[in-house]
Enzyme design. Sequence first.
Site, PDB file in Angstrom:
ATOM      1  CE  LYS A 160      14.089  -5.117  44.890  1.00 33.75           C
ATOM      2  NZ  LYS A 160      15.086  -5.104  45.962  1.00 33.75           N
TER       3      LYS A 160
HETATM    4  O1  G3P Z   1      17.710  -2.211  47.056  1.00 34.97           O
HETATM    5  C1  G3P Z   1      18.797  -3.002  46.702  1.00 34.97           C
HETATM    6  C2  G3P Z   1      19.671  -3.185  47.858  1.00 34.97           C
HETATM    7  O2  G3P Z   1      19.034  -3.962  48.809  1.00 34.97           O
HETATM    8  C3  G3P Z   1      21.024  -3.696  47.572  1.00 34.97           C
HETATM    9  O3  G3P Z   1      21.865  -2.975  48.370  1.00 34.97           O
HETATM   10  O4  G3P Z   1      23.839  -2.510  49.697  1.00 34.97           O
HETATM   11  O5  G3P Z   1      23.301  -4.875  49.043  1.00 34.97           O
HETATM   12  O6  G3P Z   1      24.120  -3.248  47.352  1.00 34.97           O
HETATM   13  P1  G3P Z   1      23.366  -3.437  48.624  1.00 34.97           P
END
Ligand code: G3P
Length: 219
Positions: free
Chosen positions: A87
């Site tokens: 990533k």
């Molecule tokens: O896949 C990306 C994710 O982990 C981010 O999610 O909920 O932290 O915006 P969030």
Amino acid sequence: MKIFIDTANLDEIGEITSWGIIDGVTTNPTLLSREVERIGKNPEDILKEICNMVKGPVSAEVTSTDTSGIIDDGKKLRELAENICIKVPICKEGLLAIRKLRDEDIMTNTTLVFSANQALLAAKAGTNLVSPFIGRMDDVGNEGMEIVGQLVTIFDNYCMDTEVVVASVRHPMHIIEAAIIGADICTVPYNVILKMLNHPLTDVGIERFLKDWGKIKPK
Ligand code: G3P
């Protein structure tokens, strides 16, 4: 549409992969540090365990910010397992690293994508996956899902092989919208996967059927 689980929690991954519905895993430094604190193992061992639990790609994020550091991080992570996908946050240094990693047949997932132009540049650089963060866009008053539609159309127009990963998913409607648009992959947190499965009317229905069946069941 492929479904990935967005977590580094080994218990969550173990439970959901046992259902036979998971095509891959995504992690990020926040999710991984949460698991390190929870179980006290080091991040590399946790990633290795995850890679053994699933056949599909397991995204693990670089933490360097310069091109050579990103490439080195990527190569080190790739040594952990065949199915590691690197990533890389979208930025100039990241683009250069993505091209280099692609040339060495190392799979990448370009992350923290908030515009179709960022994703287009990453695709041109040879990334395998792009991850627009839908929920975080919704959080600041944008329509996060718009970018998913744009990317599906753009990649289709030019037969580009980059796959769209709908990320930062917050609720079940995100998954339905992503599937209707034709996104390749949705990466879904554990609690949202449970919400996909459950419905109060199903619970009420099961209870009523069992109660009625109980009335006629021979004693
Ligand atoms: O896949 C990306 C994710 O982990 C981010 O999610 O909920 O932290 O915006 P969030």
